[in-house]
Structure formats: C-alpha cells, structure tokens
Scaffold this active site. Structure first.
Site, PDB file in Angstrom:
ATOM      1  CG  ASP A  39       8.132 -22.944 -18.066  1.00  0.00           C
ATOM      2  OD1 ASP A  39       8.139 -22.669 -19.278  1.00  0.00           O
ATOM      3  OD2 ASP A  39       7.084 -23.042 -17.391  1.00  0.00           O
TER       4      ASP A  39
ATOM      5  N   PRO B  22       2.544 -14.240 -10.154  1.00  0.00           N
ATOM      6  CG  PRO B  22       1.064 -13.180 -11.606  1.00  0.00           C
ATOM      7  CD  PRO B  22       2.491 -13.234 -11.206  1.00  0.00           C
ATOM      8  CB  VAL B  23       0.421 -19.269  -8.000  1.00  0.00           C
ATOM      9  CG1 VAL B  23       0.406 -20.791  -8.054  1.00  0.00           C
ATOM     10  CG2 VAL B  23       1.424 -18.801  -6.948  1.00  0.00           C
TER      11      VAL B  23
ATOM     12  CB  ALA C 294      -0.511 -16.592 -13.956  1.00  0.00           C
ATOM     13  N   GLY C 295       1.080 -19.035 -15.959  1.00  0.00           N
ATOM     14  CA  GLY C 295       1.915 -19.173 -17.159  1.00  0.00           C
ATOM     15  C   GLY C 295       3.184 -18.348 -17.097  1.00  0.00           C
ATOM     16  CG  LEU C 296       3.605 -14.614 -15.737  1.00  0.00           C
ATOM     17  CD1 LEU C 296       3.068 -13.557 -14.799  1.00  0.00           C
ATOM     18  CD2 LEU C 296       4.446 -13.953 -16.817  1.00  0.00           C
ATOM     19  N   GLY C 297       5.697 -19.007 -15.004  1.00  0.00           N
ATOM     20  CA  GLY C 297       6.811 -19.837 -14.519  1.00  0.00           C
ATOM     21  C   GLY C 297       7.073 -19.731 -13.030  1.00  0.00           C
TER      22      GLY C 297
ATOM     23  CB  ALA D   7      10.521 -18.350 -10.578  1.00  0.00           C
TER      24      ALA D   7
HETATM   25  C1  MEV Z   1       4.647 -23.923 -20.414  1.00  0.00           C
HETATM   26  O1  MEV Z   1       5.241 -22.709 -20.012  1.00  0.00           O
HETATM   27  C2  MEV Z   1       5.048 -24.251 -21.817  1.00  0.00           C
HETATM   28  C3  MEV Z   1       4.493 -25.543 -22.385  1.00  0.00           C
HETATM   29  O2  MEV Z   1       5.004 -25.668 -23.698  1.00  0.00           O
HETATM   30  C4  MEV Z   1       4.880 -26.734 -21.551  1.00  0.00           C
HETATM   31  C5  MEV Z   1       6.365 -27.052 -21.639  1.00  0.00           C
HETATM   32  O3  MEV Z   1       7.056 -26.601 -22.542  1.00  0.00           O
HETATM   33  O4  MEV Z   1       6.809 -27.839 -20.784  1.00  0.00           O
HETATM   34  C6  MEV Z   1       2.973 -25.512 -22.481  1.00  0.00           C
END
Ligand code: MEV
Length: 307
Positions: free
Chosen positions: A146, A95-96, A98-101, A105
């Site tokens: 990431d 998912p875009v 959404a914190g899953l990179g 990727a």
């Molecule tokens: C994002 O996945 C993680 C953060 O710490 C940003 C980063 O490390 O660049 C919020």
C-alpha cells in the site's frame, strides 16, 4: 506547504503478498488525501481532519494515534525536539477502511507536506520507508504494497523486501470499483489468514503459489496489451480468496452482479471481508456495470482507466 496522495487498488495478489508472493497494485487518482501545513500563531500543533472528526492538539492525542504517530515519527527522523507551532489541515475523499489505502495515503501526504516545512523534502524512498514503519504500527504484518504504490503513484509489481518494479500497460483497460460500504480492518483479515496458514500451512502455501502464478500471468497480459485476459484471472483469484475465507456475502454479491452485467471478470480487492471489489469491463459498459453494482448494494463506485 501542501501535498497530496492518491488511493490505490490491488489488482491481483492481496494476502499472498504478505507471504512474499508477487502482487499488482495501481494508484487511483480519482480519490486523494490533501494535507496543508502552515505556521500558526496558536501554541502547539493543531490538527484538523474533518472527515474523521478530528480537531486536536498533538500532545492531547495518544502517541499511537494514526495521525500523531506520523508526526512523531517524522520529528524523530529529523531529531527535532523543539516542536514548532503549526496548523495541519487534512482532507480526504478516500473512503476509510474500504481497501483503498486511506491510512497509507494520509501518512504519505502528511510526511510530504510536513518534512519540507520542518526540515527538508524527503526522497520517495525515504517517504516509503517511513510510512512502512507507520503501517507496521497499525497493521501488524503489512507487506508494504500500500505505502509503495501510494508513495510512487505508479503501477507496481510488488514482492515484499525486493526492489520496486513498475509495469507498463500495453493497452489501457477499465476497472469499476464497487464499495460494499462494510468497513473492514485489514489487520483482522490478515491475522485470520495467518492463523489458518499456521494450522494448514501446506494448503495455504499452495493457494499462495497459485496466486503468485496469477500475478505473473496478469503482469504479462497487461504489458503485452492483452488486458482482456485479466477477466478470467480475476475470477480465479477471487475463488482463491474465498477459499482463504476473506470474502463476504456482500463482496460475493457485487462480484456476481458485475459478472451478470457483462464484466469480463471480478474479484474482491484489498483486505476483504468488506471494503471493495473490482470488475474488469469494456469501457463502453463501465457506466452500466457501475449502476448495476449500486442496485446490488454498492455504496459507491469509481470507474478508473488504467494505463
Ligand atoms: C491490503 O491492501 C493488502 C493485503 O495484502 C495486506 C498487505 O499486503 O499488507 C491484504
């Protein structure tokens, strides 16, 4: 040429990692980006990425477009001026926003598929460095965690600018990922934290130091086969992220719901404000915690076994 790259979750240390504190991240292989590059009879470089509704020729895209910038950077790396005629297919189950990179990727998979096609395959180190350059274009001041966890596809104990350390899991453990479905841009939450840090540096440095301690203890707990200790550390890390203003009502609701359903601990994961949370669960409870998260508003869940 085909290549793929996994998603990722941050277990501990997001945001503090931007300020050179350690963080722990693991790949999530249940979701991935797949890229295929083939020679094309059609003139130009045609990119098809149905998930973001992209069907375009490279030269019609702005040079800072997330996909175009990767291709241009790679051509620059190889000093290629005469571009070949290609068709590039990008598909993704990550998912875009959404914190899953998902962004990192796409970049990793694209570099890995394109490099051997136009020149020669790159080492992990080269892929990682190149994708970090791209991350900097789009994310302001990324720590690099990431691109590192996604390139190496291994758990990492990450400190910005330092050699990559991976860690072993003494005993496997189960994490449920819950997606709020609220899209959130990491560049925004990272920028907000920077403004707050500038305004109240001492306070934020103390928070980052506490998080550094959490990451350190978490790594030891994982390596020594005591993952059950991570629950309390997750709760503590989440409270500190709340103090940093990067949680949200939706994230807090899912964190509370997971805990009420018997999770050992829970926290937001990634940039925050939206996106994902994670919960540490006993394996037998994973399905029930996941369904409670859906009832509490999660748009999707992923159960992932670490180690
Ligand atoms: C994002 O996945 C993680 C953060 O710490 C940003 C980063 O490390 O660049 C919020």
């Amino acid at each position: 040429m085909k290549a793929s790259a996994p998603g990722k979750i941050i277990l501990f240390g997001e945001h503090a990692v931007v300020y050179s504190r350690p963080a722990l991240a693991v790949p999530v292989t249940q979701v991935h980006v797949d890229v295929e590059v083939v020679d094309s009879p059609r003139k130009g470089i045609w990119i098809h990425a149905p998930v973001i509704d992209l069907h375009a020729e490279l030269t019609t895209l702005p040079s800072d477009h997330p996909v175009a910038s990767v291709i241009l950077k790679l051509f620059q790396f190889f000093d290629i001026s005469q571009t070949p005629d290609l068709k590039i297919d990008i598909s993704s189950t990550i998912p875009v926003a959404a914190g899953l990179g998902s962004g990192a990727a796409v970049s990793v998979a694209l570099v890995r598929a394109l490099a051997p096609h136009v020149a020669y395959p790159l080492t992990n180190r080269q892929v990682n460095e190149l994708v970090y350059e791209i991350e900097k274009l789009h994310h302001g001041t990324p720590s690099g965690i990431d691109n590192t966890v996604i390139t190496y596809n291994m758990p990492v104990y990450f400190i910005k600018g330092q050699p990559i350390e991976t860690f072993k899991t003494g005993k496997p453990f189960t994490v449920v990922v819950g997606d709020t479905g609220v899209p959130a841009l990491t560049i925004e939450s990272v920028g907000d934290v920077r403004r707050l840090w500038l305004r109240d540096t001492n306070h934020f440095e103390n928070i980052f130091n506490e998080i550094a301690q959490i990451s350190l203890i978490a790594r030891r707990s994982i390596e020594s086969g005591k993952p059950e200790l991570l629950g309390e550390l997750m709760d503590h890390n989440h409270a500190l992220l709340q103090e940093m203003t990067v949680s949200s009502p939706e994230l807090d609701k899912l964190v509370t719901a997971a805990k009420d359903a018997g999770a050992l601990g829970a926290k937001l994961s990634g940039g925050g404000r939206g996106g994902n949370m994670i919960a540490l669960v006993e394996q037998a409870r994973a399905e029930s915690v996941a369904s409670v998260l859906i009832s509490a508003g999660a748009k999707r869940t992923i159960i992932t076994e670490i180690g």
